[in-house]
Each structure stands twice: as structure tokens, then as C-alpha cells.
Scaffold this motif. Sequence first.
Motif, PDB file in Angstrom:
ATOM      1  N   HIS A 213       0.921  -1.031  -0.028  1.00 15.47           N
ATOM      2  CA  HIS A 213      -0.023  -0.113  -0.028  1.00 15.47           C
ATOM      3  C   HIS A 213       0.825   1.439  -0.171  1.00 15.47           C
ATOM      4  O   HIS A 213       1.392   1.423  -1.026  1.00 15.47           O
ATOM      5  N   LEU A 247       7.565  -5.873  -8.630  1.00 16.97           N
ATOM      6  CA  LEU A 247       8.164  -4.344  -8.911  1.00 16.97           C
ATOM      7  C   LEU A 247       7.439  -3.274  -8.145  1.00 16.97           C
ATOM      8  O   LEU A 247       6.358  -3.134  -8.519  1.00 16.97           O
ATOM      9  N   GLY A 249       5.838   0.222  -7.445  1.00 16.63           N
ATOM     10  CA  GLY A 249       5.341   1.203  -8.191  1.00 16.63           C
ATOM     11  C   GLY A 249       4.485   0.722  -9.254  1.00 16.63           C
ATOM     12  O   GLY A 249       4.183   1.563 -10.027  1.00 16.63           O
ATOM     13  N   PHE A 250       4.271  -0.523  -9.528  1.00 16.88           N
ATOM     14  CA  PHE A 250       3.550  -1.185 -10.375  1.00 16.88           C
ATOM     15  C   PHE A 250       2.494  -2.104 -10.267  1.00 16.88           C
ATOM     16  O   PHE A 250       2.500  -2.827  -8.791  1.00 16.88           O
ATOM     17  N   ARG A 253      -4.745  -3.384  -7.246  1.00 15.07           N
ATOM     18  CA  ARG A 253      -5.948  -4.139  -7.206  1.00 15.07           C
ATOM     19  C   ARG A 253      -7.219  -3.834  -8.173  1.00 15.07           C
ATOM     20  O   ARG A 253      -7.625  -4.452  -8.692  1.00 15.07           O
ATOM     21  N   ARG A 300      -3.365 -10.552 -16.869  1.00 17.69           N
ATOM     22  CA  ARG A 300      -3.604  -9.322 -15.696  1.00 17.69           C
ATOM     23  C   ARG A 300      -2.799  -8.206 -15.886  1.00 17.69           C
ATOM     24  O   ARG A 300      -1.666  -8.158 -15.941  1.00 17.69           O
TER      25      ARG A 300
END
Length: 361
Positions: A213, A247, A249-250, A253, A300
Motif C-alpha cells: 500500500h 516491482l 510502483g507497478f 488491485r 492480468r
Amino acid sequence: MTIQSKTPIGLDGVAAAETALSHVDGEKGELIIAGDRVDDLVLKTGFEGITARLWSAGSGVSISEAEVRSQLGQARERAFARLPALLAATEGISVVDGFRAAMAGLREEPGLKPEAVIVGALPVIAAALARKAIKEAPVAPSPTFSHAADTLKMLRGAKPSADEAKALDAYLTTVSDHGMNASTFTARVVASTQADLFMSTTAAYCALTGPLHGGAPEPVLEMLDAIGTRERIQPWIDSALARGERLMGFGHRIYRVRDPRADVLKGAIERLGSNTTDLGFAAEVEAYARAALRKKNPERALDTNVEFFTAILLDALKIPRQAFTPIFGVGRSAGWTAHAREQQRTGRLLRPGSIYVGPMP
Ligand code: ACO
């Protein structure tokens, strides 16, 4: 009622509340906060303006931007006066942990809304802890400054330029609210028990700290540092993904396309014109990471999230890395407090079920 095993684990697609505060459309890549798209919002208003709109919508009682500005200014001064007490339990722990301990010491202040006490105190605490980590004394707030300008002043000990204050203001406004994210959901769960806003927001901050988060920006910079040069982008990312690492920053949800906040922050970085991070290099890392993630998980969609550009923007503003998550909390506290009020007003306890997979008697 027995919950069926096909119920989504992780609450994907489950509505926990009705809210007038913000809306995230993950397919379109759209974020609306209190009636405006996030990209329009930073052009139209600043942190005090969006805070007034969130608090008004959350509590059902209108508050003006001028009143928010005045309450936050007073709250920063009161928090500064109480700093020795607030920092008492932060000795020997990190900035991120100390922030939690100091938040737990906040309490009602006469003449101030609890919302203002919380949102006003957070930059005072973050700045004092960041300065303490480098053995510098805390710097007193200037109550007539904007929340963003005063945050930078308290962090650095000198008044920031108008462009710097504007860039931080754009950040705080952009992250002020974001649907039912994990920390906001936490605030609402606590508020749904009719616990107060101090309890709700301290819990929310705890949920924010994890790297899935709000704890991601510091690792984003560590990743950029570790990659180091253009030639190493491809091998570094390929081997991180081959090891099964995420990774930073990538991915998101909800978003199936680029997080709209990423472009708002990228714009703020470009307008600031800082040379702290090599933006060309960061853009190459971003482009390769997106392509590699598409290849790894074709089913995804994984794209850039807000944290990639948060890291670059906060670094450009010379905010120490250990303070990144607390500074995220400064912005998000506008939403946490509004959501806690909105949830309390429903009077409904949030209490989901679970699927028992243990042994039967
Ligand atoms: N890097 C590599 N692979 C990823 C990433 C990533 N950043 N994100 C998701 N994946 C992969 C997962 O490993 C999984 O692969 P698998 O099916 O082969 O096991 C697949 O994509 C699906 O992942 P989920 O776990 O279902 O994605 P979820 O929606 O739970 O995760 C999250 C969202 C936690 C943000 C995730 O994308 C992630 O860990 N990102 C990196 C940390 C980060 O940037 N956090 C900040 C989020 S923004 C915010 O909260 C403000």
C-alpha cells in the motif's frame, strides 16, 4: 448464513460502503474525488479546498475552505506546542514507527474539530521526526502558510519556493482520497464500532505502512538506485521478476489501466523542473517494467501506479525517504477523517464473515 467458498477472498469486487467521497473506475482509469476528476482537481483547488469538500461530504455539515485553512493552521501550532509529549514514545525507533506512536498521543483540543487536530498535527510530527533522525531541532509552523508550504518549511527549516509548495500541494491533493483502499477501509472498520476519529486514523496509518500500500515509494527509489544505469534496466528487471519479486510502483488491485494519479504527479514533477532524479532514466525503467509485466502476466493488466511518481516527486522536493509514508499519511488523512465520519453516520458495524477451513469437531 453460510458463506460460499466462491466468495472472493481479499474482498475483490465487494462494496463495503456507499460513499459520497471518491470513486475509482479501474477499467477507465478514472478517479473522482468529491465530484471532480483528479486531473482537473489539482488545477481547480488545493489541499485545503479538497479537504473542505471531503469533510463537508463526510459529515453532512458544510465547512468552508477558509475555515479549514484557519483550523489547520491552529492545529499545527497546537501540535508543535505538544511535541515533547507526542514524541515521548518515539525514542530509538524509525520515522515510520515513531509516526504511529506520536499519532497515538493525539487527543481532542478545545475549539478545534478532531479532523483538524489530526490533519494539522501530521506534518508537524512527520517533520519533527525526520529532523530528529538527522539530529536537528524541530522547526515551528507558520499558521498562515498553506499546509503544503508549511510542511516543507518544517521539514527543511526554510521557506520553500512557490513552485515547490505547489508541487507538494498537488501531491497532497492527488492522494487525499481513493475509494475503499486498505487504509481507508481500516479507518471505516474502526469508526463503524463508533470509536472516535483518533482511533480510526491511527489504525488507518498502520494499514498504510505496508509495501503493498503506502510503503512502496521508498523501495521504488531503492529499485532505481539498484538498477543504476540504462544498460542494467533489462537484466535487473528480468532477474527480479524471475526471482518472483514484485516491482514496486507497478500493479493495482482496481486499476486495469494506468493509475490516473501517475500522470498528475508526473506533470507536477515536470513543472517543478527538478534534476534530483534523471527523468529520462526513470521513464526507461517504467517503459521496460510495463513491457516485462505484460509479458509475465498477459492475462492480468499491470501498469504504473501512483507510488512510482510519488517517489520521484517527494525525492525532488528533498523530502527524506524515511518520511515518504508519513507524508502520504498527511495527504490521505483528509480522506481518512471524512470516511470515518461518513461511516459513523451510517451507524452500521462493518463485520464480514470468513470461510472456515480448519478441522471439524
Ligand atoms: N510486480 C510483479 N508482479 C506483480 C506485481 C508487481 N508489482 N503486481 C502484481 N503482480 C503479479 C502477482 O505476482 C500475480 O502473479 P501470479 O498470478 O503469477 O501469482 C498477479 O500479478 C496478480 O497479482 P495480485 O496479487 O492478484 O494483485 P493484487 O491486486 O493483489 O495486488 C498490489 C495489487 C498489492 C498493489 C500489487 O500489484 C503489488 O504488490 N504491487 C507492488 C507494490 C506497490 O506498488 N504498492 C503500491 C500500491 S498503490 C497504493 O496502494 C497507494
